[in-house]
Design a protein around this motif. Structure first.
Motif, short mmCIF file in Angstrom:
data_model
loop_
_atom_site.label_atom_id
_atom_site.label_comp_id
_atom_site.label_asym_id
_atom_site.label_seq_id
_atom_site.Cartn_x
_atom_site.Cartn_y
_atom_site.Cartn_z
N THR A 1 5.96 7.24 9.35
CA THR A 1 4.99 6.28 8.81
C THR A 1 3.56 6.74 9.09
OG1 THR A 1 6.57 4.47 9.14
CG2 THR A 1 4.25 3.88 8.83
N ALA A 2 3.33 7.23 10.31
CA ALA A 2 2.01 7.76 10.64
C ALA A 2 1.70 9.01 9.82
CB ALA A 2 1.92 8.07 12.13
N LEU A 3 2.72 9.85 9.59
CA LEU A 3 2.53 11.04 8.76
C LEU A 3 2.19 10.65 7.32
CD1 LEU A 3 2.67 14.12 8.39
CD2 LEU A 3 5.13 13.86 7.98
N TYR A 4 2.86 9.63 6.80
CA TYR A 4 2.56 9.16 5.45
C TYR A 4 1.11 8.66 5.35
CZ TYR A 4 2.39 6.04 1.42
OH TYR A 4 2.01 5.40 0.26
N ALA A 5 0.65 7.97 6.39
CA ALA A 5 -0.73 7.48 6.39
C ALA A 5 -1.72 8.63 6.32
CB ALA A 5 -0.98 6.61 7.63
N VAL A 6 -1.42 9.73 7.05
CA VAL A 6 -2.31 10.89 7.00
C VAL A 6 -2.35 11.47 5.59
CG1 VAL A 6 -2.68 13.24 7.85
CG2 VAL A 6 -1.98 11.43 9.43
N PRO B 1 -7.29 14.10 3.07
CA PRO B 1 -6.97 15.25 2.20
C PRO B 1 -5.74 16.01 2.68
CG PRO B 1 -9.32 15.18 2.69
CD PRO B 1 -8.67 14.16 3.58
N ALA B 2 -5.21 16.86 1.78
CA ALA B 2 -3.97 17.60 2.07
C ALA B 2 -4.12 18.55 3.26
CB ALA B 2 -3.52 18.36 0.83
N THR C 1 -3.58 10.95 -4.74
CA THR C 1 -4.09 11.49 -6.00
C THR C 1 -4.13 10.42 -7.08
OG1 THR C 1 -3.19 13.66 -5.42
CG2 THR C 1 -3.78 13.29 -7.74
N ARG C 2 -3.08 9.61 -7.13
CA ARG C 2 -3.04 8.55 -8.14
C ARG C 2 -4.14 7.53 -7.90
NH1 ARG C 2 0.54 6.53 -11.77
NH2 ARG C 2 0.52 4.27 -12.11
N SER C 3 -4.35 7.17 -6.63
CA SER C 3 -5.41 6.20 -6.33
C SER C 3 -6.78 6.76 -6.70
CB SER C 3 -5.37 5.83 -4.84
OG SER C 3 -4.16 5.19 -4.52
N ALA C 4 -6.99 8.07 -6.40
CA ALA C 4 -8.26 8.69 -6.77
C ALA C 4 -8.44 8.71 -8.29
CB ALA C 4 -8.34 10.10 -6.20
N TYR C 5 -7.34 8.98 -9.01
CA TYR C 5 -7.42 9.00 -10.47
C TYR C 5 -7.73 7.61 -11.02
CZ TYR C 5 -5.83 9.45 -15.31
OH TYR C 5 -5.75 9.42 -16.68
N LEU C 6 -7.07 6.59 -10.47
CA LEU C 6 -7.33 5.22 -10.93
C LEU C 6 -8.76 4.81 -10.59
CD1 LEU C 6 -3.98 3.44 -9.98
CD2 LEU C 6 -4.76 4.15 -12.24
N ALA C 7 -9.24 5.22 -9.41
CA ALA C 7 -10.62 4.89 -9.04
C ALA C 7 -11.61 5.56 -10.00
CB ALA C 7 -10.89 5.31 -7.61
N ALA C 8 -11.29 6.83 -10.37
CA ALA C 8 -12.16 7.53 -11.32
C ALA C 8 -12.15 6.84 -12.68
CB ALA C 8 -11.73 8.98 -11.46
N LEU C 9 -10.97 6.38 -13.11
CA LEU C 9 -10.89 5.66 -14.39
C LEU C 9 -11.68 4.36 -14.34
CD1 LEU C 9 -7.16 6.12 -15.47
CD2 LEU C 9 -9.18 7.27 -16.40
N GLU C 10 -11.55 3.63 -13.23
CA GLU C 10 -12.29 2.38 -13.10
C GLU C 10 -13.79 2.65 -13.10
OE1 GLU C 10 -10.88 0.53 -9.60
OE2 GLU C 10 -8.93 -0.03 -10.45
#
Length: 342
Positions: A45-50, A55-56, A103-112
């Protein structure tokens, strides 16, 4: 084991620190012999949060920290690789899911953000269009009101001066005042209809905008007010559209209106229209009734500003000012094509 999941509370705010804390607690738990299936879940769970919130370049080293100790244990304990492969696959999957979500959240934020900027741009364009339309209507209102009122005032003064000596002449002049007032009222109704929209009751009875063919009637009205106007045309007008004809008409109208207002009904004016293949030259000269003209005050330059806007819309040039000697001059050079200006 109880303390192990506590750092997850801050996993969104400081995921790298939370991962380091849970990994450290996991190592301590392993060192003292504490065992629980939840330990690996907390670490993942902590790894997923990172992977999700950073960034990757932070996620893959954290994945290596999770997998490599298991690899070392397999070397020491023997060839039992099944559990290691399963844990490694789960770890990589968790990282990939986190990176994908980020990546998806960044893409959605860019679209918004893009949608918001497009909406702001649309609103700005709409405001600019409204401002331009208001300026255009205000310019038309000024031209209509100033010209017709100047003619009406001059005709009324003439009628008042001739009532006692020539009542018939005064009656004829007042008839011209009435006709000029009706024409002004009709143009005002048309402009008000434009402001109300196409659904206005007057929309079906609006007259077309004046153009080149209406300049003769314009000159006749000014002549009736007392100004001696000479009209001269050179060349043949092209197929420039109604906007070009309206621009020429309004320039002549404003120039003659200024002659009537400032020089008076006893002045003489000359209107020259020179048509070229790509445009027209409009020149209006008056003698100022023998008086030298003075530049107008800044608060009285609405007509000149309107002429300048019309000329600029067609990529032309405007010169307006006192002549060498008595009178005023207006010279406009306009460039037309088959496309109306935007």
């Amino acid at each position: 084991m109880v303390l192990l999941p506590v750092p997850l509370i801050w996993r969104r705010r400081a995921p790298v620190s939370v991962f380091a804390a849970t990994t450290g607690l996991f190592v301590v738990a392993q060192a003292i012999g504490a065992q629980s299936p939840a330990a690996l879940v907390v670490t993942l769970t902590a790894l997923y949060a990172v992977a999700r919130y950073r960034p990757a370049r932070f996620a893959w080293p954290a994945a290596a920290v999770t997998v490599l100790p298991g690899f070392g244990n397999r070397i020491e304990d023997g060839p039992a690789w099944g559990a290691f492969v399963a844990v490694s696959a789960i770890t990589v999957t968790v990282v990939l899911v986190g990176v994908n979500q980020r990546t998806r959240s960044a893409y959605l934020a860019a679209l918004e953000d893009r949608a918001e900027r497009l909406e702001q741009d649309r609103d700005q364009r709409a405001r600019l269009a409204v401002a331009d339309e208001r300026a255009r209507v205000a310019r038309e209102m000024h031209d209509v009101v100033a010209h017709h009122l100047a003619v009406i005032v001059a005709l009324s003064d003439g009628a008042a001066a001739t009532t006692a000596v020539a009542p018939e002449r005064a009656a004829d002049v007042m008839g011209q005042v009435s006709a000029t007032g009706r024409q002004a009222l009709g143009e005002m109704r048309r402009l008000v209809g434009l402001l109300r929209g196409a659904s206005a009751p007057e929309a079906g009875t609006r007259a077309p905008q004046p153009g080149l063919d209406d300049i003769d009637a314009l000159v006749d009205r000014v002549r009736a007010a007392g100004v001696r106007v000479t009209l001269r045309r050179d060349g043949v007008p092209g197929d420039w559209g109604p906007g070009a004809g309206l621009a020429v008409y309004r320039i002549v109208q404003e120039a003659l209106t200024n002659t009537l207002k400032h020089a008076g009904p006893h002045a003489a004016a000359e209107v020259s229209l020179c048509y070229r293949a790509a445009g027209a030259d409009v020149t209006v000269l008056d003698d100022g009734a023998g008086r030298a003209a003075r530049p107008p005050e800044p608060s009285d330059r609405h007509g000149l500003a309107g002429m300048a806007e019309r000329v600029t819309a067609y990529g032309g040039r405007l010169r307006a000012g006192p002549r060498h000697g008595p009178g005023w001059q207006v010279h406009a050079t306009l460039t037309f094509d088959r496309t109306e200006p935007t």
